[in-house]
Design an enzyme around this catalytic site. Structure first.
Site, PDB file in Angstrom:
ATOM      1  N   GLY A   1      91.771  47.083  62.379  1.00  0.00           N
ATOM      2  CA  GLY A   1      91.431  48.030  63.429  1.00  0.00           C
ATOM      3  C   GLY A   1      90.675  49.246  62.929  1.00  0.00           C
TER       4      GLY A   1
ATOM      5  N   ASP B   1      98.867  48.998  53.547  1.00  0.00           N
ATOM      6  CA  ASP B   1      99.145  48.274  54.783  1.00  0.00           C
ATOM      7  C   ASP B   1     100.378  47.407  54.592  1.00  0.00           C
ATOM      8  OD1 ASP B   1      97.102  47.661  57.373  1.00  0.00           O
ATOM      9  OD2 ASP B   1      98.711  46.207  57.076  1.00  0.00           O
TER      10      ASP B   1
ATOM     11  N   VAL C   1     104.891  52.070  56.098  1.00  0.00           N
ATOM     12  CA  VAL C   1     104.846  53.540  56.146  1.00  0.00           C
ATOM     13  C   VAL C   1     106.121  54.148  56.714  1.00  0.00           C
ATOM     14  CG1 VAL C   1     102.325  53.645  56.261  1.00  0.00           C
ATOM     15  CG2 VAL C   1     103.668  53.564  58.389  1.00  0.00           C
TER      16      VAL C   1
ATOM     17  N   TYR D   1     105.212  57.982  72.223  1.00  0.00           N
ATOM     18  CA  TYR D   1     103.989  57.873  71.423  1.00  0.00           C
ATOM     19  C   TYR D   1     103.097  59.087  71.658  1.00  0.00           C
ATOM     20  CZ  TYR D   1      99.324  56.147  70.123  1.00  0.00           C
ATOM     21  OH  TYR D   1      98.055  56.005  69.596  1.00  0.00           O
TER      22      TYR D   1
ATOM     23  N   VAL E   1      89.320  52.323  71.995  1.00  0.00           N
ATOM     24  CA  VAL E   1      88.621  51.637  70.911  1.00  0.00           C
ATOM     25  C   VAL E   1      89.248  50.254  70.783  1.00  0.00           C
ATOM     26  CG1 VAL E   1      88.008  51.627  68.466  1.00  0.00           C
ATOM     27  CG2 VAL E   1      88.181  53.806  69.701  1.00  0.00           C
TER      28      VAL E   1
END
Length: 274
Positions: free
Chosen positions: A22, A42, A69, A161, A194
């Site tokens: 992405g 990642d 993460v 979010y 996007v």
């Protein structure tokens, strides 16, 4: 005097979290195109390896690192590995994030905690680790956070979010002030639509022909964003072109934040709430 070389990142080392796909992949390749060596962090090792191969094809060093993460110790270890193996840390792109739509009344504690862990806590841990490496290097640096236009507007179905992304905007400002004395700049990019692989999975209607027609009406520039749009903003903020830019958020949204309810009709005119 400003020269063309100000946009180049030659000799610099960048870390991109969520760089395997992405927007993160687009930014990793954009940074490499302008001369940076790139560490791709990642959770998907195969994806990180694929992006690393593309970075190397551009003549730059690449370091794929598998890390979740949400594991803050793993993030700190990843930054330490980059400094040890690539010799320095100059650029951090906090891109890793995640969400899925869910109604406020249906949320569980686990959902809320996971959203905060992946979208906010990881931001703090990664920024702190990279900033310490930059301070130790004594060359300053640039931190680029990837937020969302949802950090500045309501997002029904994505309330936690959006709250995390709003927190990212203020974190950017505060971190910019604290790190300024070390020559470290902190800025944010706020994309809107996007299309990515993730979006294709959870919101396929957006990518349909009907969805594209709606984009022409609701997005002032008439199209969805793409990976290069985000990469261009990231390269600018990472480079000496933005040497006096810190603590700001740049919407990369085709004008949707500016339009705020105005839409284009079939004749090309602008209407409000019609």
């Amino acid at each position: 005097m400003l020269t063309r070389d100000a946009i180049l990142l030659t000799g610099q080392v960048a870390i991109v979290t969520g760089g395997g796909g992405g927007i993160g992949r687009g930014i990793a390749l954009g940074l490499a195109e302008f001369g940076a060596d790139v560490a791709i962090v990642d959770i998907d090792g195969d994806a990180a390896d694929r992006v690393a191969a593309l970075v190397r094809a551009r003549g730059q060093r690449a370091l794929p690192i598998v890390a979740d993460v949400m594991d803050r110790d793993a993030v700190r270890a990843a930054v330490a590995r980059v400094a040890a193996e690539l010799g320095r840390v100059d650029i951090l792109v906090n891109n890793a994030a995640g969400t899925r739509p869910i109604n406020l009344l249906e949320m569980t504690d686990r959902h809320v905690d996971r959203q905060i862990d992946i979208n906010l806590k990881n931001l703090v841990a990664t920024t702190q680790a990279a900033a310490k490496a930059m301070v130790a290097g004594g060359r300053g640096g640039s931190i680029v956070n990837i937020a969302s236009i949802e950090g500045s507007r309501a997002a029904p179905g994505y309330s936690v979010y959006a709250a995390c992304k709003a927190g990212m905007l203020n974190f950017t400002r505060s971190a910019a002030l604290e790190l300024a004395e070390h020559g470290i700049r902190v800025n944010t990019i706020a994309p809107d639509l996007v299309p990515t692989e993730h979006m294709a999975r959870f919101a396929p209607a957006i990518l349909s022909e009907a969805g594209k027609g709606a984009q022409a009406r609701y997005i002032p520039l008439g199209r969805a964003g793409n990976l290069d749009d985000c990469a261009g903003a990231a390269v600018f903020l990472a480079s000496a072109m933005a040497a006096y830019v810190t603590g700001v958020t740049i919407p990369v949204d085709g004008g949707t934040w500016a339009s705020s309810g105005w839409t284009r009709d079939d004749e090309g005119g602008w209407k409000l709430f019609e």
